[in-house]
Design an enzyme around this catalytic site. Sequence first.
Site, short mmCIF file in Angstrom:
data_model
loop_
_atom_site.label_atom_id
_atom_site.label_comp_id
_atom_site.label_asym_id
_atom_site.label_seq_id
_atom_site.Cartn_x
_atom_site.Cartn_y
_atom_site.Cartn_z
N HIS A 5 0.82 -1.22 0.00
CA HIS A 5 0.00 0.00 0.00
C HIS A 5 0.86 1.27 0.00
O HIS A 5 1.83 1.36 0.72
CB HIS A 5 -0.89 -0.02 1.25
CG HIS A 5 -1.76 1.18 1.40
ND1 HIS A 5 -1.74 1.99 2.51
CD2 HIS A 5 -2.68 1.71 0.56
CE1 HIS A 5 -2.62 2.96 2.36
NE2 HIS A 5 -3.20 2.82 1.18
N GLU A 25 0.52 -0.63 -4.83
CA GLU A 25 -0.45 0.42 -5.11
C GLU A 25 0.27 1.75 -4.99
O GLU A 25 1.01 1.99 -4.05
CB GLU A 25 -1.60 0.35 -4.11
CG GLU A 25 -2.67 1.40 -4.36
CD GLU A 25 -2.90 2.32 -3.17
OE1 GLU A 25 -4.00 2.87 -3.07
OE2 GLU A 25 -1.97 2.50 -2.34
N ASP A 27 -0.18 6.06 -5.52
CA ASP A 27 -1.12 7.19 -5.63
C ASP A 27 -0.68 8.11 -6.76
O ASP A 27 0.51 8.41 -6.88
CB ASP A 27 -1.14 7.97 -4.32
CG ASP A 27 -1.59 7.11 -3.16
OD1 ASP A 27 -2.75 6.66 -3.18
OD2 ASP A 27 -0.78 6.86 -2.24
N HIS A 41 0.54 10.85 -1.83
CA HIS A 41 -0.72 10.68 -1.10
C HIS A 41 -1.06 11.92 -0.30
O HIS A 41 -2.13 12.50 -0.46
CB HIS A 41 -0.64 9.46 -0.16
CG HIS A 41 -1.96 9.11 0.46
ND1 HIS A 41 -2.55 9.88 1.45
CD2 HIS A 41 -2.82 8.08 0.24
CE1 HIS A 41 -3.71 9.34 1.78
NE2 HIS A 41 -3.89 8.25 1.07
N ASP A 85 -3.78 4.34 -7.91
CA ASP A 85 -4.89 4.96 -7.19
C ASP A 85 -4.98 6.40 -7.68
O ASP A 85 -4.22 7.26 -7.26
CB ASP A 85 -4.59 4.88 -5.68
CG ASP A 85 -5.73 5.42 -4.83
OD1 ASP A 85 -6.67 6.02 -5.40
OD2 ASP A 85 -5.68 5.27 -3.60
#
EC number: 4.6.1.-
Length: 273
Positions: A5, A25, A27, A41, A85
Amino acid sequence: WIMGHMVNAIAQIDEFVNLGANSIETDVSFDKNANPEYTYHGIPCDCGRTCTKWEYFNTFLGGLRKATTPGDSKYHEKLVLVVFDLKTGSLYDNQAYDAGTKLAKSLLQNYWNKGNKGGRAYIVLSIPNLDHYKLITGFKETLTKEEHPELMDKVGYDFSGNDDIGDVAKAYKKAGVTGHVWQSDGITNCLLRGLDRVRKAVANRDSSNGYINKVYYWTVDKRASTRDALDAGVDGIMTNYPDVIADVLSESAYTAKFRIATYDDNPWETFKN
Protein backbone atom coordinates in the site's frame (compact mmCIF):
# COMPACT_ATOMS: atom_id res chain seq x y z
CA TRP A 1 -2.04 -10.87 -4.68
CA ILE A 2 -0.24 -9.24 -1.73
CA MET A 3 -0.60 -5.56 -2.55
CA GLY A 4 1.88 -3.16 -0.97
CA HIS A 5 0.00 0.00 0.00
CA MET A 6 1.08 3.58 -0.80
CA VAL A 7 4.32 2.88 -2.66
CA ASN A 8 5.07 6.39 -3.91
CA ALA A 9 8.88 6.62 -3.91
CA ILE A 10 11.03 4.48 -6.20
CA ALA A 11 13.06 3.19 -3.23
CA GLN A 12 9.87 1.77 -1.71
CA ILE A 13 9.39 -0.62 -4.66
CA ASP A 14 12.35 -2.74 -3.49
CA GLU A 15 11.30 -2.36 0.14
CA PHE A 16 7.76 -3.68 -0.35
CA VAL A 17 8.65 -6.45 -2.81
CA ASN A 18 11.41 -7.64 -0.49
CA LEU A 19 8.82 -7.89 2.31
CA GLY A 20 6.70 -10.20 0.15
CA ALA A 21 4.50 -7.99 -2.05
CA ASN A 22 3.89 -9.22 -5.61
CA SER A 23 1.81 -6.12 -6.33
CA ILE A 24 1.99 -2.46 -5.35
CA GLU A 25 -0.45 0.42 -5.11
CA THR A 26 0.73 3.89 -6.09
CA ASP A 27 -1.12 7.19 -5.63
CA VAL A 28 -1.32 9.50 -8.64
CA SER A 29 -2.16 13.18 -8.21
CA PHE A 30 -3.11 15.47 -11.11
CA ASP A 31 -2.42 19.12 -11.86
CA LYS A 32 -5.23 21.53 -12.76
CA ASN A 33 -4.92 20.63 -16.46
CA ALA A 34 -5.48 16.92 -15.72
CA ASN A 35 -1.84 15.93 -16.24
CA PRO A 36 -0.68 13.15 -13.90
CA GLU A 37 1.89 15.06 -11.85
CA TYR A 38 3.16 13.29 -8.72
CA THR A 39 3.04 9.89 -7.04
CA TYR A 40 1.89 11.35 -3.77
CA HIS A 41 -0.72 10.68 -1.10
CA GLY A 42 -0.40 13.51 1.40
CA ILE A 43 -1.78 14.03 4.89
CA PRO A 44 -3.77 12.33 6.38
CA CYS A 45 -2.90 8.77 5.42
CA ASP A 46 -2.78 5.35 7.09
CA CYS A 47 -1.80 5.19 10.76
CA GLY A 48 1.88 4.38 11.22
CA ARG A 49 2.93 5.53 7.73
CA THR A 50 4.79 8.57 6.40
CA CYS A 51 2.26 10.32 4.15
CA THR A 52 4.57 12.59 2.17
CA LYS A 53 6.95 10.43 0.11
CA TRP A 54 6.72 11.31 -3.56
CA GLU A 55 8.25 11.34 -7.06
CA TYR A 56 7.28 13.07 -10.27
CA PHE A 57 4.88 10.64 -11.95
CA ASN A 58 7.01 10.10 -15.06
CA THR A 59 10.13 9.58 -12.93
CA PHE A 60 8.31 6.96 -10.87
CA LEU A 61 7.20 5.21 -14.09
CA GLY A 62 10.85 4.98 -15.14
CA GLY A 63 11.75 3.28 -11.85
CA LEU A 64 8.73 1.01 -12.10
CA ARG A 65 9.66 0.08 -15.67
CA LYS A 66 13.12 -1.01 -14.52
CA ALA A 67 11.61 -3.06 -11.67
CA THR A 68 9.33 -4.92 -14.11
CA THR A 69 11.58 -5.36 -17.16
CA PRO A 70 13.32 -8.76 -17.38
CA GLY A 71 17.09 -8.35 -17.65
CA ASP A 72 17.21 -4.97 -15.91
CA SER A 73 19.48 -4.78 -12.85
CA LYS A 74 16.50 -3.58 -10.76
CA TYR A 75 14.12 -6.30 -12.04
CA HIS A 76 11.82 -8.10 -9.59
CA GLU A 77 10.35 -11.22 -11.17
CA LYS A 78 7.58 -11.42 -8.63
CA LEU A 79 6.23 -7.86 -9.05
CA VAL A 80 3.38 -8.56 -11.47
CA LEU A 81 0.57 -6.06 -10.77
CA VAL A 82 0.42 -2.31 -10.14
CA VAL A 83 -2.68 -0.45 -8.97
CA PHE A 84 -2.67 3.26 -9.75
CA ASP A 85 -4.89 4.96 -7.19
CA LEU A 86 -5.95 7.91 -9.33
CA LYS A 87 -6.66 10.94 -7.14
CA THR A 88 -9.19 12.48 -9.54
CA GLY A 89 -11.02 14.29 -6.73
CA SER A 90 -9.06 17.43 -7.62
CA LEU A 91 -10.51 17.43 -11.16
CA TYR A 92 -13.81 18.61 -12.58
CA ASP A 93 -15.97 15.76 -13.90
CA ASN A 94 -15.52 17.05 -17.46
CA GLN A 95 -11.73 16.61 -17.17
CA ALA A 96 -11.90 12.84 -16.67
CA TYR A 97 -11.51 12.05 -20.38
CA ASP A 98 -8.44 14.32 -20.62
CA ALA A 99 -6.94 12.71 -17.52
CA GLY A 100 -7.30 9.30 -19.18
CA THR A 101 -5.68 10.57 -22.38
CA LYS A 102 -2.73 12.10 -20.56
CA LEU A 103 -2.29 9.09 -18.30
CA ALA A 104 -2.18 6.78 -21.34
CA LYS A 105 0.44 8.97 -23.05
CA SER A 106 2.61 9.02 -19.91
CA LEU A 107 2.44 5.25 -19.50
CA LEU A 108 3.07 4.61 -23.19
CA GLN A 109 6.17 6.80 -23.19
CA ASN A 110 7.65 6.13 -19.75
CA TYR A 111 6.44 2.68 -18.74
CA TRP A 112 5.68 0.73 -21.90
CA ASN A 113 8.59 2.31 -23.78
CA LYS A 114 6.29 2.93 -26.78
CA GLY A 115 5.50 -0.77 -26.92
CA ASN A 116 9.13 -1.81 -27.27
CA LYS A 117 10.20 -4.09 -24.39
CA GLY A 118 8.71 -1.88 -21.67
CA GLY A 119 7.58 -2.93 -18.21
CA ARG A 120 5.58 -6.14 -18.11
CA ALA A 121 3.36 -5.68 -15.04
CA TYR A 122 -0.41 -5.69 -15.30
CA ILE A 123 -1.93 -2.29 -14.49
CA VAL A 124 -5.18 -1.51 -12.67
CA LEU A 125 -6.63 1.99 -13.09
CA SER A 126 -8.41 2.65 -9.80
CA ILE A 127 -10.90 5.52 -9.96
CA PRO A 128 -12.58 6.94 -6.84
CA ASN A 129 -15.62 8.49 -8.52
CA LEU A 130 -18.16 6.69 -10.74
CA ASP A 131 -18.80 9.97 -12.60
CA HIS A 132 -15.21 9.83 -13.87
CA TYR A 133 -15.80 6.71 -16.01
CA LYS A 134 -14.73 8.67 -19.11
CA LEU A 135 -11.15 8.43 -17.86
CA ILE A 136 -11.31 4.81 -19.06
CA THR A 137 -12.67 5.90 -22.46
CA GLY A 138 -9.93 8.51 -22.85
CA PHE A 139 -7.24 6.00 -21.88
CA LYS A 140 -8.49 3.34 -24.29
CA GLU A 141 -9.03 5.68 -27.25
CA THR A 142 -5.57 7.19 -26.81
CA LEU A 143 -3.78 3.83 -26.93
CA THR A 144 -5.77 2.99 -30.07
CA LYS A 145 -4.88 6.35 -31.64
CA GLU A 146 -1.21 5.83 -30.73
CA GLU A 147 -1.38 2.43 -32.47
CA HIS A 148 -0.91 0.32 -29.36
CA PRO A 149 -4.39 -1.07 -28.63
CA GLU A 150 -2.77 -4.40 -27.66
CA LEU A 151 -1.51 -2.79 -24.44
CA MET A 152 -5.12 -2.72 -23.19
CA ASP A 153 -4.66 -6.48 -22.63
CA LYS A 154 -2.47 -5.44 -19.67
CA VAL A 155 -4.98 -2.94 -18.21
CA GLY A 156 -7.79 -3.49 -15.73
CA TYR A 157 -10.17 -1.27 -13.76
CA ASP A 158 -11.44 -0.57 -10.27
CA PHE A 159 -13.91 1.93 -8.84
CA SER A 160 -12.66 2.48 -5.32
CA GLY A 161 -15.44 4.54 -3.73
CA ASN A 162 -17.21 1.66 -1.94
CA ASP A 163 -20.29 2.45 -4.05
CA ASP A 164 -23.30 0.19 -4.39
CA ILE A 165 -22.30 -2.79 -6.55
CA GLY A 166 -25.23 -2.14 -8.92
CA ASP A 167 -24.13 1.47 -9.46
CA VAL A 168 -20.58 0.34 -10.23
CA ALA A 169 -21.95 -2.06 -12.86
CA LYS A 170 -23.80 0.86 -14.52
CA ALA A 171 -20.62 2.96 -14.68
CA TYR A 172 -18.76 0.12 -16.41
CA LYS A 173 -21.60 -0.20 -18.87
CA LYS A 174 -21.26 3.50 -19.76
CA ALA A 175 -17.50 3.06 -20.15
CA GLY A 176 -17.98 0.00 -22.39
CA VAL A 177 -16.01 -2.22 -20.01
CA THR A 178 -16.83 -5.92 -20.15
CA GLY A 179 -13.89 -7.52 -18.33
CA HIS A 180 -10.62 -6.92 -16.47
CA VAL A 181 -12.57 -5.73 -13.41
CA TRP A 182 -11.07 -5.65 -9.93
CA GLN A 183 -13.44 -4.57 -7.17
CA SER A 184 -11.96 -2.96 -4.12
CA ASP A 185 -13.54 -2.57 -0.74
CA GLY A 186 -12.05 -1.07 2.34
CA ILE A 187 -11.07 1.74 4.60
CA THR A 188 -7.93 3.26 6.14
CA ASN A 189 -6.22 1.02 8.70
CA CYS A 190 -7.06 3.64 11.39
CA LEU A 191 -10.71 2.54 11.27
CA LEU A 192 -12.58 -0.75 11.32
CA ARG A 193 -14.83 -1.90 8.50
CA GLY A 194 -16.93 -5.04 8.28
CA LEU A 195 -16.84 -7.51 5.41
CA ASP A 196 -20.49 -7.15 4.28
CA ARG A 197 -19.71 -5.41 1.00
CA VAL A 198 -16.70 -7.66 0.36
CA ARG A 199 -19.03 -10.64 0.62
CA LYS A 200 -21.43 -8.98 -1.86
CA ALA A 201 -18.55 -8.39 -4.26
CA VAL A 202 -17.37 -12.01 -3.91
CA ALA A 203 -20.94 -13.20 -4.52
CA ASN A 204 -21.06 -11.09 -7.70
CA ARG A 205 -17.70 -12.52 -8.81
CA ASP A 206 -18.90 -16.07 -8.17
CA SER A 207 -22.30 -15.66 -9.85
CA SER A 208 -22.91 -16.62 -13.47
CA ASN A 209 -23.76 -13.05 -14.54
CA GLY A 210 -21.49 -10.90 -12.35
CA TYR A 211 -19.20 -8.19 -13.72
CA ILE A 212 -16.39 -8.64 -11.18
CA ASN A 213 -13.29 -10.75 -11.93
CA LYS A 214 -11.29 -10.14 -8.74
CA VAL A 215 -12.00 -8.71 -5.29
CA TYR A 216 -9.45 -7.03 -3.05
CA TYR A 217 -9.72 -5.63 0.47
CA TRP A 218 -7.74 -2.74 1.97
CA THR A 219 -5.91 -1.83 4.21
CA VAL A 220 -5.18 -4.96 6.24
CA ASP A 221 -2.27 -4.97 8.66
CA LYS A 222 -3.22 -7.57 11.28
CA ARG A 223 -3.20 -11.36 11.18
CA ALA A 224 -6.79 -11.68 12.41
CA SER A 225 -8.22 -9.35 9.75
CA THR A 226 -6.09 -11.10 7.10
CA ARG A 227 -7.67 -14.43 8.04
CA ASP A 228 -11.15 -12.87 7.96
CA ALA A 229 -10.54 -11.50 4.45
CA LEU A 230 -9.17 -14.83 3.18
CA ASP A 231 -12.13 -16.65 4.73
CA ALA A 232 -14.44 -14.27 2.82
CA GLY A 233 -12.76 -15.42 -0.41
CA VAL A 234 -10.86 -12.34 -1.61
CA ASP A 235 -8.28 -12.47 -4.41
CA GLY A 236 -6.05 -9.72 -3.09
CA ILE A 237 -5.20 -7.97 0.16
CA MET A 238 -3.71 -4.49 0.28
CA THR A 239 -1.41 -3.96 3.23
CA ASN A 240 1.27 -1.82 4.83
CA TYR A 241 2.96 -5.04 6.02
CA PRO A 242 3.31 -7.59 3.19
CA ASP A 243 5.25 -9.92 5.48
CA VAL A 244 2.18 -10.27 7.75
CA ILE A 245 -0.01 -11.38 4.84
CA ALA A 246 2.70 -13.76 3.57
CA ASP A 247 2.96 -15.29 7.05
CA VAL A 248 -0.78 -15.95 7.25
CA LEU A 249 -0.81 -17.43 3.74
CA SER A 250 1.78 -19.95 4.91
CA GLU A 251 -0.48 -21.20 7.73
CA SER A 252 -1.78 -24.72 7.16
CA ALA A 253 -5.40 -23.49 7.00
CA TYR A 254 -4.58 -21.46 3.86
CA THR A 255 -1.81 -23.25 1.97
CA ALA A 256 -4.23 -25.67 0.31
CA LYS A 257 -6.54 -22.94 -0.96
CA PHE A 258 -4.31 -19.94 -1.68
CA ARG A 259 -0.92 -19.26 -3.20
CA ILE A 260 0.93 -16.12 -4.17
CA ALA A 261 0.17 -15.13 -7.76
CA THR A 262 2.91 -15.14 -10.39
CA TYR A 263 3.17 -13.54 -13.83
CA ASP A 264 1.53 -16.64 -15.33
CA ASP A 265 -1.65 -16.05 -13.33
CA ASN A 266 -4.02 -13.95 -15.41
CA PRO A 267 -5.37 -11.19 -13.15
CA TRP A 268 -8.44 -10.77 -15.37
CA GLU A 269 -9.53 -14.39 -15.03
CA THR A 270 -12.21 -15.22 -12.50
CA PHE A 271 -11.31 -17.86 -9.97
CA LYS A 272 -14.49 -18.82 -8.12
CA ASN A 273 -14.75 -20.00 -4.56
